[in-house]
Design an enzyme around this catalytic site. Structure first.
Site, PDB file in Angstrom:
ATOM      1  N   LEU A  44       0.854  -1.185   0.000  1.00 46.28           N
ATOM      2  CA  LEU A  44       0.000   0.000   0.000  1.00 46.28           C
ATOM      3  C   LEU A  44       0.888   1.232   0.000  1.00 46.28           C
ATOM      4  O   LEU A  44       2.096   1.134   0.194  1.00 46.28           O
ATOM      5  CB  LEU A  44      -0.914  -0.007   1.226  1.00 46.28           C
ATOM      6  CG  LEU A  44      -1.921  -1.155   1.287  1.00 46.28           C
ATOM      7  CD1 LEU A  44      -2.647  -1.146   2.634  1.00 46.28           C
ATOM      8  CD2 LEU A  44      -2.915  -1.085   0.131  1.00 46.28           C
ATOM      9  N   SER A  45       0.279   2.414  -0.187  1.00 42.94           N
ATOM     10  CA  SER A  45       1.106   3.616  -0.249  1.00 42.94           C
ATOM     11  C   SER A  45       1.905   3.812   1.032  1.00 42.94           C
ATOM     12  O   SER A  45       3.030   4.301   0.997  1.00 42.94           O
ATOM     13  CB  SER A  45       0.252   4.851  -0.551  1.00 42.94           C
ATOM     14  OG  SER A  45      -0.725   5.046   0.441  1.00 42.94           O
ATOM     15  N   GLU A  46       1.350   3.420   2.191  1.00 40.11           N
ATOM     16  CA  GLU A  46       2.098   3.474   3.449  1.00 40.11           C
ATOM     17  C   GLU A  46       1.692   2.307   4.352  1.00 40.11           C
ATOM     18  O   GLU A  46       0.527   1.905   4.388  1.00 40.11           O
ATOM     19  CB  GLU A  46       1.824   4.775   4.223  1.00 40.11           C
ATOM     20  CG  GLU A  46       2.105   6.049   3.471  1.00 40.11           C
ATOM     21  CD  GLU A  46       3.569   6.393   3.354  1.00 40.11           C
ATOM     22  OE1 GLU A  46       4.392   5.689   3.998  1.00 40.11           O
ATOM     23  OE2 GLU A  46       3.890   7.348   2.642  1.00 40.11           O
ATOM     24  N   THR A  47       2.679   1.796   5.068  1.00 41.81           N
ATOM     25  CA  THR A  47       2.430   0.893   6.184  1.00 41.81           C
ATOM     26  C   THR A  47       3.034   1.528   7.428  1.00 41.81           C
ATOM     27  O   THR A  47       4.184   1.976   7.410  1.00 41.81           O
ATOM     28  CB  THR A  47       3.054  -0.491   5.940  1.00 41.81           C
ATOM     29  OG1 THR A  47       2.446  -1.079   4.785  1.00 41.81           O
ATOM     30  CG2 THR A  47       2.836  -1.412   7.135  1.00 41.81           C
TER      31      THR A  47
END
Length: 271
Positions: A44-47
Site C-alpha cells: 500500500l502507499s504506506e504501512t
C-alpha cells in the site's frame, strides 16, 4: 502478529486511503530491512509501524514509523490516522495519543463521533520555478511552491478543478522535478458541494504513482488556501479514484487534520 488494513480519511470501506498498521509488543522496532520487506509485501502507499514507549518517556506515548513499498518517509498523515484509529478501536488508547516520529511529536485526538484530529507541523511554502514541470504535468501551472523538508513535494496550483481532475502526468518526467512528487490543486468549482479546494498527489520517487488521500500534503494545502480564501478552517477533497475529505484548521505553525477511518481487514503476519 496482528496486521490491519485501515481506510483513512473516509467513513466507509473501500474509499479514502488504505494503510497497513502493525503494533509491536516489544520496546523497539525490528531491523529496518525487515520493516521495508513487510511494507513491500503489504504494497500500500504506506504501512505504519508502532510500539509503546516507556511510561516515563517525555512528550510521547508511542513510537511511529512509516514505509512505502520502497522507502521510509518522514511524515504521513493517513497512516497516522489509521494507527490512532486502531489504538482507540482496540482500547489501547483513549483521548489524545502522542507519537514520536522522524518529523517530531505528533498528536491524534479522538472525538465522540469517531473522527480523529491530527496535529502536524505546518509546511513552509517557497515560490520557485521548475524547468520541465509544465511538460511533465501536461498543463501550465499558475503557481509552483516548494514545501518543507519533511514533505519534499512541489505544490502546484492549476487553472481550475476540471484541470486537476483531468491530469494524466508523465510520471518518469515528474520524478525528475521534485524530491518526492507533486501536489496539484485548484479552487473548488462549487463550494456548495462541501469542499473548498481539490487536490491530487503524485509521488513517483517513493513508488506511489498517485496517492489516494494524502494527509501530509494538506499541511501545505491548508496555509496555501487559507491565505487565498481568508479562512483558517477549510475542507479539501482529494480527487483520486477512491476520493477522501480532509478537514484542515490552520493554527500558526501547526495544522490540524480531521477525518474518519474504517478497519476493513484484520489478519496475522506469519513470516
Amino acid at each position: 502478529m496482528k496486521i490491519r488494513i485501515v481506510d483513512a480519511f473516509t467513513d466507509r470501506p473501500f474509499a479514502g486511503n488504505p494503510a497497513g498498521v502493525l503494533l509491536f509488543d516489544t520496546g523497539a522496532f525490528p531491523a529496518d530491512d525487515r520493516l521495508q520487506q513487510i511494507a513491500a509485501e503489504v504494497n500500500l502507499s504506506e504501512t505504519a509501524f508502532a510500539h509503546r514507549l516507556p511510561e516515563d518517556t517525555p512528550h510521547a506515548d508511542w513510537a511511529l514509523r512509516w514505509f512505502t513499498p520502497t522507502t521510509e518517509v518522514d511524515m504521513c498523515g493517513h497512516a497516522t490516522l489509521a494507527t490512532a484509529h486502531v489504538l482507540h478501536a482496540t482500547g489501547l488508547a483513549t483521548g489524545t495519543v502522542r507519537f514520536a516520529a522522524r518529523c517530531g511529536v505528533l498528536t491524534a485526538t479522538a472525538h465522540e463521533d469517531g473522527r480523529i484530529t491530527l496535529d502536524f507541523p505546518t509546511s513552509q511554502l517557497t515560490p520557485m520555478t521548475v524547468p520541465g514541470l509544465a511538460e511533465a504535468l501536461g498543463t501550465t501551472p499558475l503557481r509552483v511552491l516548494d514545501t518543507s523538508e519533511h514533505i519534499g513535494d512541489l505544490l502546484v496550483e492549476l487553472a481550475d478543478e476540471k484541470t486537476v481532475r483531468a491530469l494524466a502526468p508523465d510520471l518518469p518526467a515528474l520524478a525528475r522535478t521534485s524530491r518526492r512528487g507533486v501536489i496539484a490543486t485548484a479552487r473548488a468549482e462549487d463550494p456548495a458541494r462541501g469542499y473548498d479546494y481539490v487536490s491530487r498527489c503524485f509521488f513517483p520517487n517513493v513508488g506511489i504513482d498517485e496517492d489516494p488521500v494524502t494527509g501530509s500534503a494538506h499541511t501545505a494545502l491548508a496555509p496555501f488556501w487559507s491565505a487565498r480564501l481568508g479562512r483558517d478552517d477549510l475542507t479539501g477533497l482529494q480527487a483520486s479514484a477512491r476520493t477522501g475529505l480532509v478537514r484542515t484548521a490552520l493554527r500558526g505553525d501547526r495544522t490540524l487534520l480531521t477525518g474518519s477511518a474504517v478497519t476493513v481487514i484484520e489478519g496475522e503476519l506469519l513470516a
